[in-house]
Write an enzyme that holds these catalytic residues in place. Structure first.
Site, PDB file in Angstrom:
ATOM      1  N   HIS A 156      10.994  -5.682  -0.860  1.00 16.25           N
ATOM      2  CA  HIS A 156      10.881  -4.318  -1.404  1.00 16.25           C
ATOM      3  C   HIS A 156      12.229  -3.619  -1.540  1.00 16.25           C
ATOM      4  CE1 HIS A 156       6.441  -3.935  -1.481  1.00 16.25           C
ATOM      5  NE2 HIS A 156       6.551  -4.942  -0.623  1.00 16.25           N
ATOM      6  N   ASP A 364      18.301   1.687  -4.252  1.00 16.96           N
ATOM      7  CA  ASP A 364      16.879   1.679  -3.929  1.00 16.96           C
ATOM      8  C   ASP A 364      16.234   0.474  -4.602  1.00 16.96           C
ATOM      9  OD1 ASP A 364      14.578   2.749  -2.759  1.00 16.96           O
ATOM     10  OD2 ASP A 364      15.019   4.765  -3.472  1.00 16.96           O
TER      11      ASP A 364
HETATM   12  P1  ADQ Z   1      10.651   3.637   0.508  1.00 13.91           P
HETATM   13  O1  ADQ Z   1      12.113   3.515   0.834  1.00 13.91           O
HETATM   14  O2  ADQ Z   1       9.807   4.238   1.545  1.00 13.91           O
HETATM   15  O3  ADQ Z   1      10.032   2.228   0.080  1.00 13.91           O
HETATM   16  P2  ADQ Z   1       9.731   5.032  -2.045  1.00 13.91           P
HETATM   17  O4  ADQ Z   1       9.375   3.977  -2.998  1.00 13.91           O
HETATM   18  O5  ADQ Z   1      10.474   6.153  -2.696  1.00 13.91           O
HETATM   19  O6  ADQ Z   1      10.655   4.544  -0.859  1.00 13.91           O
HETATM   20  O7  ADQ Z   1       8.475   5.753  -1.344  1.00 13.91           O
HETATM   21  C1  ADQ Z   1       7.344   5.122  -0.898  1.00 13.91           C
HETATM   22  C2  ADQ Z   1       6.172   6.106  -0.796  1.00 13.91           C
HETATM   23  O8  ADQ Z   1       6.327   7.052   0.255  1.00 13.91           O
HETATM   24  C3  ADQ Z   1       5.935   6.920  -2.064  1.00 13.91           C
HETATM   25  O9  ADQ Z   1       4.586   6.807  -2.407  1.00 13.91           O
HETATM   26  C4  ADQ Z   1       6.290   8.354  -1.690  1.00 13.91           C
HETATM   27  O10 ADQ Z   1       5.490   9.328  -2.333  1.00 13.91           O
HETATM   28  C5  ADQ Z   1       6.036   8.364  -0.193  1.00 13.91           C
HETATM   29  N1  ADQ Z   1       6.949   9.349   0.427  1.00 13.91           N
HETATM   30  C6  ADQ Z   1       8.285   9.278   0.512  1.00 13.91           C
HETATM   31  N2  ADQ Z   1       8.786  10.381   1.121  1.00 13.91           N
HETATM   32  C7  ADQ Z   1       7.741  11.171   1.410  1.00 13.91           C
HETATM   33  C8  ADQ Z   1       7.609  12.444   2.037  1.00 13.91           C
HETATM   34  N3  ADQ Z   1       8.673  13.110   2.436  1.00 13.91           N
HETATM   35  N4  ADQ Z   1       6.363  12.957   2.166  1.00 13.91           N
HETATM   36  C9  ADQ Z   1       5.286  12.278   1.749  1.00 13.91           C
HETATM   37  N5  ADQ Z   1       5.344  11.063   1.159  1.00 13.91           N
HETATM   38  C10 ADQ Z   1       6.558  10.514   0.989  1.00 13.91           C
HETATM   39  C11 ADQ Z   1      10.487   0.876  -0.089  1.00 13.91           C
HETATM   40  C12 ADQ Z   1      11.741   0.687  -0.936  1.00 13.91           C
HETATM   41  C13 ADQ Z   1      11.558   1.319  -2.309  1.00 13.91           C
HETATM   42  C14 ADQ Z   1      10.330   0.729  -2.987  1.00 13.91           C
HETATM   43  C15 ADQ Z   1       9.116   0.773  -2.055  1.00 13.91           C
HETATM   44  C16 ADQ Z   1       7.946  -0.010  -2.639  1.00 13.91           C
HETATM   45  O11 ADQ Z   1      12.877   1.249  -0.283  1.00 13.91           O
HETATM   46  O12 ADQ Z   1      12.704   1.087  -3.125  1.00 13.91           O
HETATM   47  O13 ADQ Z   1      10.033   1.458  -4.170  1.00 13.91           O
HETATM   48  O14 ADQ Z   1       9.418   0.204  -0.786  1.00 13.91           O
HETATM   49  O15 ADQ Z   1       8.334  -1.303  -2.976  1.00 13.91           O
END
Ligand code: ADQ
Length: 458
Positions: A156, A364
């Site tokens: 991921h 990311d």
């Molecule tokens: P993350 O680094 O966690 O994931 P991201 O893809 O932006 O990053 O977010 C994942 C989920 O968490 C989203 O559905 C988002 O809405 C939710 N989220 C994030 N911050 C939040 C907050 N403050 N409050 C509520 N919900 C929140 C990792 C990788 C990413 C990749 C994903 C999936 O780092 O690059 O996109 O996995 O593969």
């Protein structure tokens, strides 16, 4: 039909009342048919090392098998090697890598324990899909226990070129572990290229014409499979939330001013300090926006026992405080800042209110917030997405305002462009983005991965 077995570090066992939390749980929802199994860590920490057999639970016909970690294991395996070495390395942050051999040994040991607990639960036709950097050696450990099933792995995070990967002590072992899978998936072409170059330069193996690597008589297929969201479901949630109490309160509090929104885990890969610096520069360079826009940054606290995360929090407190102190009026604050997560429905509604979504990670894997922001917009009056060129999402979402997240002035310029963009241009950009978000969904992501794992074209 074969049974799907998902393996991830954390298992989101659904509670009776709680919603499904986290991007992975949402992305997997379509793939998880009744009868599937999800295996991993329970999220519980115990004083002493847990015994091997997994604890089983069931919800909606899906089985959940979990094991606990001890405090010591959590520190070395999770905070240590996974989040103190692999995470910064895979986000190009070599200066933040703190390698300790005992942590690496623990990382291998936990992967062995996962394999020991999982192997007895497997049937001969099961298809196993392992997720993310915490579990890279798991496939190899299962093979060592005689498991001959198809096993796939999806990363991921980004993947780095060999010039960066070489810095990792044990780089060869980690790469060899990846080659023990039948399929290795990445979000973007760039990450796959990085992986295949590492295999070539560090392991001395030549990838074949179809992005396969053969090691010890076994072939691993590297695929590109960008993750997506349930676009239809998210759009519907945003519309529902629009009529709800929280959005009503939010809009009343804005009093006709524009909202800008940023939603992230509080993580140094997300470029939060540069983003807030960019917003401060917007207010400095374009005073006409003062009192006309407020920036809501939701930065959910994360990995707080890793030092860098504590330091980041202090840096953010400071820049948020400085910006508020410098620009606030008695009836307007430039920045609203929350460090607890918001519920998904509320989030969807706030995205829809926001005139611009600011997604500026320094690196990311994908960034699902960018896709969620697009899905939540009202097509008649959509907001503008500002997106880092170093998010995996930028490979697809080219109609966003693409910025270099290391340059706060460029972020400020993009914010000014977004706030002054005419309706027709906003609509045209949104139409193009919407089409892409609806084409590259969570369902398509899992179907394509499982097709590759079954040896079919996606
Ligand atoms: P993350 O680094 O966690 O994931 P991201 O893809 O932006 O990053 O977010 C994942 C989920 O968490 C989203 O559905 C988002 O809405 C939710 N989220 C994030 N911050 C939040 C907050 N403050 N409050 C509520 N919900 C929140 C990792 C990788 C990413 C990749 C994903 C999936 O780092 O690059 O996109 O996995 O593969």
């Amino acid at each position: 039909m074969s049974r799907l077995v998902i393996v991830s570090n954390r298992v989101p066992v659904p509670t009776e009342r709680g919603p499904r939390a986290g991007g992975l749980a949402v992305a997997m929802a379509d793939a998880l048919e009744p009868g599937s199994l999800w295996f991993g860590w329970s999220g519980k920490r115990t004083a002493r090392a847990a015994t091997v057999p997994a604890v089983l639970a069931e919800a909606d016909g899906i089985s959940y098998a979990t094991i606990d970690l001890s405090d010591y294991e959590y520190r070395l395996f999770y905070s240590g090697f996974s989040n103190g070495v692999l995470w910064p390395l895979l986000h190009f942050r070599l200066g933040l890598v703190h390698y300790r051999s005992e942590e690496y040994q623990c990382y291998r040991a936990i992967n062995r324990r996962f394999a020991e607990a999982l192997a007895p639960l497997l049937g001969p036709d099961d298809v196993i899909w392992v997720h993310d950097y915490h579990l890279i050696p798991l496939g190899e450990e299962l093979r060592a226990r005689g498991v001959t099933n198809r096993i796939g792995f999806f990363l991921h995070t980004p993947f780095v070129p060999p010039e960066v990967f070489r810095a990792l002590p044990r780089a060869e072992q980690i790469l060899a572990s990846l080659c023990a899978y039948d399929v290795v998936g990445f979000h973007t072409e760039e990450f796959r290229r990085g992986f295949l170059r590492c295999v070539h330069d560090i392991l001395g193996l030549a990838p074949d014409a179809d992005h396969g690597v053969t090691m010890g008589g076994r072939r691993a297929q590297a695929i590109v499979d960008p993750i997506g969201i349930d676009a239809e479901g998210f759009a519907a949630a945003a519309e529902r939330a629009w009529r709800g109490n929280e959005v009503r309160r939010m809009r009343a509090s804005m009093a006709g001013r524009a909202l800008a929104i940023g939603v992230d885990r509080l993580d140094y890969s997300k470029g939060l300090v540069q983003r807030l610096d960019g917003f401060g520069r917007l207010l400095a360079q374009h005073p006409e926006h003062r009192q006309r826009v407020s920036f809501l940054q939701v930065a959910a606290r994360s990995r707080e026992d890793v030092n860098e995360y504590q330091e980041l929090r202090i840096a953010l407190d400071r820049i948020v405080g400085d910006t508020i102190g410098q620009y606030s009026e008695f009836d307007w604050v430039p920045v609203r800042y929350m460090t607890r997560p918001l519920r998904r429905g509320t989030l969807a509604g706030f995205y829809r209110v926001a005139r611009m979504g600011v997604v500026t990670p320094l690196r990311d894997g994908m960034n699902l917030v960018a896709k969620e922001y697009v899905a939540a917009q009202d097509s008649r009056d959509p907001g503008v997405l500002i997106l880092s060129r170093f998010a995996g999402a930028a490979e697809e979402l080219t109609e966003a305002l693409i910025v270099n997240p290391f340059d706060p002035d460029e972020i400020a310029d993009a914010m000014h462009t977004a706030l002054t963009m005419r309706l027709e241009e906003r609509q045209a950009r949104h139409r193009a983005l919407r089409e892409k978000v609806w084409a590259s969904t969570a369902r398509r992501f899992s179907e394509q991965f499982l097709a590759a794992l079954a040896g079919r074209d996606g």
